[in-house]
Design a protein around this motif. Structure first.
Motif, PDB file in Angstrom:
ATOM      1  N   TYR A  72       0.840  -1.199   0.000  1.00 20.34           N
ATOM      2  CA  TYR A  72       0.000   0.000   0.000  1.00 20.34           C
ATOM      3  C   TYR A  72       0.879   1.255   0.000  1.00 20.34           C
ATOM      4  O   TYR A  72       1.925   1.296   0.647  1.00 20.34           O
ATOM      5  CB  TYR A  72      -0.910   0.005   1.221  1.00 20.34           C
ATOM      6  N   VAL A  73       0.422   2.274  -0.728  1.00 20.21           N
ATOM      7  CA  VAL A  73       1.153   3.536  -0.765  1.00 20.21           C
ATOM      8  C   VAL A  73       0.154   4.694  -0.712  1.00 20.21           C
ATOM      9  O   VAL A  73      -0.895   4.642  -1.353  1.00 20.21           O
ATOM     10  CB  VAL A  73       2.035   3.644  -2.026  1.00 20.21           C
ATOM     11  N   ASN A  74       0.486   5.690   0.087  1.00 18.14           N
ATOM     12  CA  ASN A  74      -0.263   6.943   0.080  1.00 18.14           C
ATOM     13  C   ASN A  74       0.373   7.872  -0.948  1.00 18.14           C
ATOM     14  O   ASN A  74       1.581   8.106  -0.916  1.00 18.14           O
ATOM     15  CB  ASN A  74      -0.242   7.593   1.468  1.00 18.14           C
ATOM     16  N   CYS A  75      -0.423   8.383  -1.873  1.00 19.70           N
ATOM     17  CA  CYS A  75       0.085   9.226  -2.953  1.00 19.70           C
ATOM     18  C   CYS A  75      -0.968  10.264  -3.325  1.00 19.70           C
ATOM     19  O   CYS A  75      -2.056  10.276  -2.747  1.00 19.70           O
ATOM     20  CB  CYS A  75       0.457   8.370  -4.171  1.00 19.70           C
ATOM     21  N   PHE A  76      -0.639  11.111  -4.277  1.00 16.66           N
ATOM     22  CA  PHE A  76      -1.602  12.113  -4.724  1.00 16.66           C
ATOM     23  C   PHE A  76      -1.753  12.040  -6.237  1.00 16.66           C
ATOM     24  O   PHE A  76      -0.877  11.530  -6.951  1.00 16.66           O
ATOM     25  CB  PHE A  76      -1.188  13.522  -4.282  1.00 16.66           C
ATOM     26  N   ILE A  77      -2.885  12.536  -6.721  1.00 19.22           N
ATOM     27  CA  ILE A  77      -3.177  12.523  -8.154  1.00 19.22           C
ATOM     28  C   ILE A  77      -2.431  13.680  -8.828  1.00 19.22           C
ATOM     29  O   ILE A  77      -2.419  14.802  -8.321  1.00 19.22           O
ATOM     30  CB  ILE A  77      -4.688  12.665  -8.413  1.00 19.22           C
ATOM     31  N   THR A  78      -1.818  13.397  -9.970  1.00 20.74           N
ATOM     32  CA  THR A  78      -1.108  14.445 -10.716  1.00 20.74           C
ATOM     33  C   THR A  78      -1.750  14.722 -12.078  1.00 20.74           C
ATOM     34  O   THR A  78      -1.591  15.813 -12.623  1.00 20.74           O
ATOM     35  CB  THR A  78       0.359  14.050 -10.939  1.00 20.74           C
ATOM     36  N   VAL A  91       4.462  11.106  -5.619  1.00 18.23           N
ATOM     37  CA  VAL A  91       4.829  11.407  -4.239  1.00 18.23           C
ATOM     38  C   VAL A  91       5.908  12.484  -4.269  1.00 18.23           C
ATOM     39  O   VAL A  91       6.543  12.716  -5.310  1.00 18.23           O
ATOM     40  CB  VAL A  91       5.361  10.150  -3.499  1.00 18.23           C
ATOM     41  N   PHE A  92       6.109  13.123  -3.128  1.00 17.88           N
ATOM     42  CA  PHE A  92       7.131  14.166  -3.039  1.00 17.88           C
ATOM     43  C   PHE A  92       8.478  13.576  -2.640  1.00 17.88           C
ATOM     44  O   PHE A  92       8.572  12.755  -1.729  1.00 17.88           O
ATOM     45  CB  PHE A  92       6.748  15.215  -1.997  1.00 17.88           C
ATOM     46  N   GLN A  93       9.522  14.008  -3.326  1.00 11.64           N
ATOM     47  CA  GLN A  93      10.897  13.808  -2.859  1.00 11.64           C
ATOM     48  C   GLN A  93      11.500  15.208  -2.754  1.00 11.64           C
ATOM     49  O   GLN A  93      11.894  15.801  -3.757  1.00 11.64           O
ATOM     50  CB  GLN A  93      11.704  12.939  -3.811  1.00 11.64           C
ATOM     51  N   GLY A  94      11.513  15.727  -1.524  1.00 13.26           N
ATOM     52  CA  GLY A  94      11.825  17.138  -1.354  1.00 13.26           C
ATOM     53  C   GLY A  94      10.703  17.962  -1.960  1.00 13.26           C
ATOM     54  O   GLY A  94       9.524  17.745  -1.659  1.00 13.26           O
ATOM     55  N   ASP A  95      11.044  18.864  -2.858  1.00 16.99           N
ATOM     56  CA  ASP A  95      10.026  19.667  -3.543  1.00 16.99           C
ATOM     57  C   ASP A  95       9.618  19.062  -4.880  1.00 16.99           C
ATOM     58  O   ASP A  95       8.662  19.526  -5.512  1.00 16.99           O
ATOM     59  CB  ASP A  95      10.551  21.090  -3.784  1.00 16.99           C
ATOM     60  N   ALA A  96      10.334  18.053  -5.331  1.00 13.63           N
ATOM     61  CA  ALA A  96      10.059  17.444  -6.645  1.00 13.63           C
ATOM     62  C   ALA A  96       8.970  16.379  -6.534  1.00 13.63           C
ATOM     63  O   ALA A  96       8.870  15.665  -5.533  1.00 13.63           O
ATOM     64  CB  ALA A  96      11.328  16.832  -7.207  1.00 13.63           C
ATOM     65  N   VAL A  97       8.162  16.280  -7.599  1.00 11.79           N
ATOM     66  CA  VAL A  97       7.135  15.246  -7.677  1.00 11.79           C
ATOM     67  C   VAL A  97       7.711  14.046  -8.431  1.00 11.79           C
ATOM     68  O   VAL A  97       8.186  14.183  -9.560  1.00 11.79           O
ATOM     69  CB  VAL A  97       5.866  15.763  -8.388  1.00 11.79           C
ATOM     70  N   ILE A  98       7.666  12.862  -7.788  1.00 11.42           N
ATOM     71  CA  ILE A  98       8.159  11.623  -8.401  1.00 11.42           C
ATOM     72  C   ILE A  98       6.953  10.804  -8.860  1.00 11.42           C
ATOM     73  O   ILE A  98       6.087  10.459  -8.052  1.00 11.42           O
ATOM     74  CB  ILE A  98       8.987  10.794  -7.400  1.00 11.42           C
ATOM     75  N   ASP A 123       1.895  16.722   1.415  1.00 14.18           N
ATOM     76  CA  ASP A 123       3.283  16.636   1.883  1.00 14.18           C
ATOM     77  C   ASP A 123       3.531  15.429   2.783  1.00 14.18           C
ATOM     78  O   ASP A 123       4.669  15.121   3.129  1.00 14.18           O
ATOM     79  CB  ASP A 123       3.724  17.935   2.574  1.00 14.18           C
ATOM     80  N   ALA A 124       2.449  14.710   3.163  1.00 16.57           N
ATOM     81  CA  ALA A 124       2.609  13.461   3.926  1.00 16.57           C
ATOM     82  C   ALA A 124       2.898  12.285   2.998  1.00 16.57           C
ATOM     83  O   ALA A 124       3.272  11.202   3.460  1.00 16.57           O
ATOM     84  CB  ALA A 124       1.355  13.173   4.752  1.00 16.57           C
ATOM     85  N   CYS A 125       2.705  12.495   1.687  1.00 19.19           N
ATOM     86  CA  CYS A 125       2.948  11.437   0.712  1.00 19.19           C
ATOM     87  C   CYS A 125       4.367  11.594   0.169  1.00 19.19           C
ATOM     88  O   CYS A 125       4.593  12.319  -0.814  1.00 19.19           O
ATOM     89  CB  CYS A 125       1.924  11.519  -0.421  1.00 19.19           C
ATOM     90  N   THR A 126       5.316  10.932   0.802  1.00 15.69           N
ATOM     91  CA  THR A 126       6.727  11.131   0.461  1.00 15.69           C
ATOM     92  C   THR A 126       7.348   9.881  -0.154  1.00 15.69           C
ATOM     93  O   THR A 126       6.895   8.755   0.070  1.00 15.69           O
ATOM     94  CB  THR A 126       7.547  11.521   1.708  1.00 15.69           C
ATOM     95  N   TYR A 127       8.410  10.112  -0.904  1.00 20.74           N
ATOM     96  CA  TYR A 127       9.149   9.015  -1.537  1.00 20.74           C
ATOM     97  C   TYR A 127       9.780   8.113  -0.470  1.00 20.74           C
ATOM     98  O   TYR A 127       9.833   6.890  -0.629  1.00 20.74           O
ATOM     99  CB  TYR A 127      10.220   9.586  -2.458  1.00 20.74           C
ATOM    100  N   GLU A 128      10.240   8.717   0.627  1.00 28.00           N
ATOM    101  CA  GLU A 128      10.848   7.938   1.707  1.00 28.00           C
ATOM    102  C   GLU A 128       9.853   6.928   2.272  1.00 28.00           C
ATOM    103  O   GLU A 128      10.181   5.749   2.477  1.00 28.00           O
ATOM    104  CB  GLU A 128      11.321   8.883   2.815  1.00 28.00           C
TER     105      GLU A 128
END
Length: 612
Positions: A210-216, A229-236, A304-309
């Motif tokens: 399972y992954v929490n992510c956002f729609i782009t 997901v966010f990695q820093g300010d970048a969207v991955i 911002d809770a949806c992170t690459y980490e």
């Protein structure tokens, strides 16, 4: 011949009418054995030229199958990672290979296996109209008679292997989750094999991540929603999904994107990160989610809770009820190990470590500040332990019994480094094994432990006793002799441990002693045969140790016990790689219990004791 196929479901059927098999990620394949072997894909394409190792194995063993021809078997062609998991990426690479030279190289260095789960014809007689239960019994009898493996084993050179059935879904599911397998296929007991049909009598359950992510974005041509997901300010970008959405959910999501678009072209409608969702998927393949399904909206989350980490952490398939606090907390300095690294180590080593913790009273040593401050022992289960932590009362102490992955990872999150267990389970009347703890006076005297282990192994081999050896993780070695449960007493095993101790001293009194007082040992290795007793404990196989080197109580192959052996070879940072490449030296430990010939040895010692 097109195979029968399972239907995806999310509901476990009633166990009485069903049996359960591990599902593997590979190529569906039907094996036809007659004058010449044929292996065909789901679309009836030939496969043996791409997988010559299977062809070679069949030719080398054709005499074993001779009396069963013509024979047709249904199975899955896989690159087996462990007993419950196949590696999807590896089989895909093999399937695309066309260079004969490269195919031959792979066949030798990384052979695939054909896992069989059904029998469609035997001795020319069709079996497809027989009930599944009957077919499975016939298949098992065939494998026994042909001396083929009765369960998947990535180390077994016999490349045709059986997928066994389980009566309990939960028993198999625990193994699937533990080994990060793909899932389970449930099969109705009386089903008939129906060619080319996707049947509701075969049901598949997936082991989702399972992954929490956002729609782009939204893709106009096919209705797919793109996730990131966010990695820093970048969207991955992590992939796109469509399945799992109900029609009204899909329409509502589309309308929100349309009303809040930031850009649009002929192919996509784009939107700023704002709509958070939870998506389930099987694994990451070529940087994208495999088989992604919408699971639920996460209106409680901000983007911002949806992170690459977190996405990377979730790929380790940690149980959802385990929350890792302070993942970047440093625990060891050299090698540098953070808390999340340690949790990932426990997750990966769990299939090998948990069998030794199960059903045993557990004592842990916790290091709340890593190795940088004082640890403490914990026996009593704390009041704040979650419900999945099982316990057992003994002599007024409510011990934790680590029976599942969740408990192991919860203890890891509590920074329990060392796991100490008694020599018996909570259901045993006597010892479950004999253990010799060879503890030299210092790290510099490790050679004495090696010398003692080699001498003991010589005796055990002469007595035809099956033994295993591991490092203590600190400065010594430990030798295990598995025993049949509820058969011997600690008084019985004391006769044997004392016999071995006396033998060592007779062989080399300058190196070994049974002297209890340290000041009288004179630099010799203390053979503590008294330590193997009721209520005493020993470090569990694969447990980390709370020392500066982050070493592990690592099972060894006996041939490794020589003058080149060092404790530092077995650390948290490299042990998973070792097990994945070399295998588990304790893999046959529990099977050994049933055929350990200890009774004749014990009878002889008792007779000698009476004479004595």
């Amino acid at each position: 011949m097109r195979p029968m196929l399972p239907t995806l479901t999310f509901d476990v059927p009633e166990e009485k009418e069903w049996l359960f098999e591990a599902k593997y990620d590979g190529f569906r394949a039907i094996l036809h054995l007659d004058k010449e072997p044929r292996l065909t894909s789901r679309n009836d394409k030939p496969l043996l030229h791409i997988f010559p190792e299977i062809k070679d194995f069949l030719e080398q063993n054709k005499d074993k199958f001779e009396s069963y021809l013509p024979l047709t078997l249904d199975g899955e062609l896989v690159f087996l990672e462990n007993a419950y998991k196949a590696h999807f990426g590896s089989i895909q690479v093999r399937g695309r290979m066309r260079s004969e030279k490269k195919i031959q190289e792979k066949a030798k260095t990384a052979p695939c296996r054909l896992l069989i789960f059904d029998i469609l014809m035997v001795k020319g007689k069709k079996m497809t109209d027989k009930e599944y239960f009957t077919r499975k019994a016939e298949l098992e009898a065939l494998f026994k008679d042909c001396n083929m493996p009765l369960k998947p084993d990535e180390k077994d050179p016999r490349l045709i292997q059986l997928i066994p059935p389980y009566r309990s879904f939960n028993e198999l599911w625990e193994k699937i989750v533990l080994h990060d397998g793909e899932g389970i296929v449930a099969k109705q007991l009386k089903n008939k094999w129906e060619e080319g049909k996707r049947s509701s009598l075969w049901l598949k359950f997936k082991n989702w991540k399972y992954v929490n992510c956002f729609i782009t974005a939204y893709e106009k041509s096919n209705g797919y929603f793109y996730a990131g997901v966010f990695q820093g300010d970048a969207v991955i970008a992590i992939g796109q999904f469509l399945f799992g959405l109900k029609p009204d959910e899909k329409q509502a999501l589309f309308q929100i994107i349309k009303d809040n678009k930031t850009d649009e072209n002929s192919q996509f409608i784009y939107v700023e990160p704002a709509i958070c969702v939870e998506v389930k998927y099987l694994e990451i393949y070529e940087d994208q989610m495999r088989e992604p399904h919408f699971h639920q909206f996460r209106f409680d989350l901000k983007p911002d809770a949806c992170t690459y980490e977190k996405f990377i952490q979730q790929q380790k398939n940690l149980p959802p009820e385990i929350e890792i606090t302070h993942p970047d907390k440093p625990l060891w300095e050299t090698p540098a190990i953070q808390k999340i690294d340690y949790i990932h180590f426990l997750r990966e080593i769990a299939p090998y470590m948990l069998p030794f913790l199960k059903k045993r009273l557990l004592t842990v040593i916790r290091y709340p500040h890593g190795i940088f401050a004082e640890p403490f022992y914990q026996k009593n289960c704390p009041d704040y332990a979650p419900d999945f932590v099982e316990t057992e009362m003994s002599e007024g102490i409510n011990y934790i019994v680590c029976n599942n992955l969740q408990t192991l990872l919860w203890l890891g999150n509590q920074l329990a480094f060392e796991y100490h267990i008694p020599f018996k389970t909570i259901y045993s009347n006597g010892p479950s094994e004999i253990v010799f703890d060879l503890d030299p006076p210092s790290r510099d005297a490790f050679h004495l432990a090696i010398k003692a282990a080699i001498l003991i192994k010589e005796v055990l081999d002469q007595l035809k006793l099956i033994s295993f050896v591991k490092t203590s993780g600190n400065k010594g070695l430990q030798i295990y002799i598995p025993l049949q449960e509820n058969t011997y007493s600690f008084d019985d095993t004391r006769l044997f441990t004392e016999f071995i101790a006396q033998y060592l001293i007779s062989k080399d009194p300058d190196s070994f002693t049974i002297e209890r007082l340290k000041k009288n040992r004179g630099g010799r290795l203390y053979v503590d045969y008294i330590q193997h007793a009721e209520g005493k404990t020993i470090i569990a196989p694969y447990s980390a140790r709370g020392n500066k080197a982050a070493t592990v109580a690592a099972p060894l192959f006996w041939e490794e016990v020589n003058e080149k052996l060092t404790m530092e070879r077995f650390q948290i940072t490299n042990l998973i790689k070792r097990v994945n490449s070399d295998g588990d030296p304790f893999s046959s430990y529990f099977q050994t219990k049933e055929n350990q010939p200890f009774s004749p040895v014990l009878d002889f010692l008792k007779q000698e004791n009476k004479k004595g």
